[in-house]
Structure formats: structure tokens, C-alpha cells
Enzyme design. Structure first.
Site, PDB file in Angstrom:
ATOM      1  CB  CYS A   4      -0.935   0.071   1.159  1.00 11.77           C
ATOM      2  SG  CYS A   4      -1.686   1.466   1.349  1.00 11.77           S
ATOM      3  CB  CYS A   7       1.024   1.407   4.376  1.00 13.61           C
ATOM      4  SG  CYS A   7      -0.586   0.890   5.055  1.00 13.61           S
ATOM      5  CG  ASP A  30      -2.306  14.571  -4.985  1.00 15.43           C
ATOM      6  OD1 ASP A  30      -3.326  13.978  -4.433  1.00 15.43           O
ATOM      7  OD2 ASP A  30      -1.947  14.204  -6.063  1.00 15.43           O
ATOM      8  CG  HIS A  46      -4.437  -0.306   4.874  1.00 19.05           C
ATOM      9  ND1 HIS A  46      -3.963   0.155   3.816  1.00 19.05           N
ATOM     10  CD2 HIS A  46      -5.484  -0.924   4.799  1.00 19.05           C
ATOM     11  CE1 HIS A  46      -4.639  -0.089   2.868  1.00 19.05           C
ATOM     12  NE2 HIS A  46      -5.883  -0.599   3.294  1.00 19.05           N
ATOM     13  CG  ASN A  83     -12.512  10.945  -4.349  1.00 12.46           C
ATOM     14  OD1 ASN A  83     -13.607  11.543  -4.622  1.00 12.46           O
ATOM     15  ND2 ASN A  83     -11.312  11.569  -4.951  1.00 12.46           N
ATOM     16  N   GLY A  89     -14.430   7.924  -7.894  1.00 13.12           N
ATOM     17  CA  GLY A  89     -12.767   8.636  -8.131  1.00 13.12           C
ATOM     18  C   GLY A  89     -11.645   8.243  -7.145  1.00 13.12           C
ATOM     19  CB  THR A  91      -6.911   6.371  -7.921  1.00  6.22           C
ATOM     20  OG1 THR A  91      -6.434   7.506  -7.378  1.00  6.22           O
ATOM     21  CG2 THR A  91      -7.960   6.768  -8.968  1.00  6.22           C
ATOM     22  CG  HIS A  96      -6.569   9.465  -0.011  1.00  2.38           C
ATOM     23  ND1 HIS A  96      -6.756   8.271  -0.261  1.00  2.38           N
ATOM     24  CD2 HIS A  96      -7.272  10.018  -0.946  1.00  2.38           C
ATOM     25  CE1 HIS A  96      -7.325   8.110  -1.349  1.00  2.38           C
ATOM     26  NE2 HIS A  96      -7.336   9.274  -1.910  1.00  2.38           N
ATOM     27  CG  HIS A  98      -8.218  14.445  -2.111  1.00  2.00           C
ATOM     28  ND1 HIS A  98      -7.183  14.460  -3.052  1.00  2.00           N
ATOM     29  CD2 HIS A  98      -8.906  13.322  -2.044  1.00  2.00           C
ATOM     30  CE1 HIS A  98      -7.430  13.121  -3.661  1.00  2.00           C
ATOM     31  NE2 HIS A  98      -8.279  12.511  -3.153  1.00  2.00           N
TER      32      HIS A  98
HETATM   33  P1  AMP Z   1      -7.995   9.152  -4.967  1.00  2.90           P
HETATM   34  O1  AMP Z   1      -8.045   9.301  -6.571  1.00  2.90           O
HETATM   35  O2  AMP Z   1      -8.887  10.081  -4.222  1.00  2.90           O
HETATM   36  O3  AMP Z   1      -7.988   8.080  -4.529  1.00  2.90           O
HETATM   37  O4  AMP Z   1      -6.679  10.102  -4.637  1.00  2.90           O
HETATM   38  C1  AMP Z   1      -5.395   9.517  -4.721  1.00  2.90           C
HETATM   39  C2  AMP Z   1      -4.509  10.744  -4.799  1.00  2.90           C
HETATM   40  O5  AMP Z   1      -3.207  10.481  -4.302  1.00  2.90           O
HETATM   41  C3  AMP Z   1      -4.353  11.326  -6.329  1.00  2.90           C
HETATM   42  O6  AMP Z   1      -4.773  12.777  -6.020  1.00  2.90           O
HETATM   43  C4  AMP Z   1      -2.928  11.069  -6.624  1.00  2.90           C
HETATM   44  O7  AMP Z   1      -2.341  12.256  -7.199  1.00  2.90           O
HETATM   45  C5  AMP Z   1      -2.268  11.055  -5.199  1.00  2.90           C
HETATM   46  N1  AMP Z   1      -0.885  10.040  -5.031  1.00  2.90           N
HETATM   47  C6  AMP Z   1      -0.916   9.091  -5.744  1.00  2.90           C
HETATM   48  N2  AMP Z   1       0.350   8.423  -5.224  1.00  2.90           N
HETATM   49  C7  AMP Z   1       0.986   9.660  -4.728  1.00  2.90           C
HETATM   50  C8  AMP Z   1       2.299   9.458  -3.960  1.00  2.90           C
HETATM   51  N3  AMP Z   1       3.239   8.603  -4.126  1.00  2.90           N
HETATM   52  N4  AMP Z   1       2.613  10.752  -3.291  1.00  2.90           N
HETATM   53  C9  AMP Z   1       1.621  11.818  -3.302  1.00  2.90           C
HETATM   54  N5  AMP Z   1       0.302  11.712  -3.769  1.00  2.90           N
HETATM   55  C10 AMP Z   1      -0.094  10.461  -4.442  1.00  2.90           C
HETATM   56 ZN    ZN Z   2      -2.275   1.559   3.525  1.00  3.11          ZN
END
Ligand code: AMP
Ligand code: ZN
Length: 110
Positions: A4, A7, A30, A46, A83, A89, A91, A96, A98
Site C-alpha cells: 500500500c 502505508c 499530492d 491502514h 473519494n 474517483g 484510486t 485519505h 484531500h
Molecule cells: P483518490 O483518487 O481520491 O484515491 O486520490 C489519490 C491521490 O493520491 C491522487 O490525487 C494522486 O495524485 C495521489 N497520489 C498517488 N500516489 C501518490 C504519491 N506517491 N505521493 C503523493 N500523492 C500521491
Molecule cells: Zn495503507
């Protein structure tokens, strides 16, 4: 949780620009910012998504962390987004929040 990415960020196993940390939460920029300020606040523990979050200490700690981060960064006007699930949305499947700021944000979101 193994494999993860958040994590690993919380454990500092991979680099990130951490801007805030306490016993329960970490906040970092981000990687792909959607606004001049785009910060992610994550629990150190987690949880796959908000659907998974069953720990009241973490719930309150996340809100406190958002407040501490915005105070530290001197941000008074901002949007918080969580999200939950792919169609919403999500991913990265580590809970987390935002924090988006620094430009006008439209409503409703896309
Ligand atoms: P979500 O689409 O709500 O799951 O947001 C995931 C966010 O994590 C996205 O805005 C990505 O740009 C961000 N993200 C993914 N990998 C990293 C990383 N290694 N460091 C910082 N942000 C990340
Ligand atoms: Zn995690």
C-alpha cells in the site's frame, strides 16, 4: 498493509513531502496537484476507505489533523474531499482526505 503506497509513505519507506505528522495522521503534498494547494491527510493505520473506518480515535484525529494542517499552512478557505470507491474517483485504497485550496472551486464537482 503490504504493497500500500500510503502505508509506505506513512512509514517513510518511500519519499513524499510530509508537511505535518502526529500520532495518528500524516499529511503530504499530492503528487499530481489539482489546485495550487493540494494536500492529502491520511491515517497512519491502514483503512481501505471511509467504509472501513471503525476507529473513533482515528476519526477525530483526522479532523484534528485537517485543522492543524490548514492552520499551519495559513489556509482559511478550502475544500475537503474523500473519494470512496472507484465510481466516486478513489484510486488509492488507503483512506485519505484531500485538502484543495488556492483557486475558486466549482460546485457540483465533476
Ligand atoms: P483518490 O483518487 O481520491 O484515491 O486520490 C489519490 C491521490 O493520491 C491522487 O490525487 C494522486 O495524485 C495521489 N497520489 C498517488 N500516489 C501518490 C504519491 N506517491 N505521493 C503523493 N500523492 C500521491
Ligand atoms: Zn495503507
Amino acid at each position: 498493509m503490504e504493497d500500500c503506497i500510503f502505508c509506505k509513505i506513512a512509514k517513510k519507506e518511500i519519499p513524499s513531502s510530509i508537511i505535518y505528522e502526529d500520532e495518528y495522521a500524516v499529511a503530504f503534498n499530492d503528487l499530481n496537484p489539482q489546485a495550487p494547494t493540494h494536500i492529502l491527510v491520511i491515517p497512519k493505520k491502514h483503512f481501505t476507505s471511509l467504509n472501513d473506518l471503525d476507529d473513533e480515535k482515528t476519526m477525530s484525529a483526522l479532523f484534528k489533523a485537517v485543522k492543524n494542517v490548514t492552520k499551519k499552512m495559513n489556509i482559511n478557505e478550502y475544500r475537503t474531499v474523500i473519494n470512496t470507491g472507484e465510481t466516486a474517483g478513489q484510486t488509492v485504497f488507503h483512506l485519505h482526505i484531500h485538502i484543495l485550496a488556492g483557486r475558486p472551486l466549482k460546485w457540483p464537482p465533476g
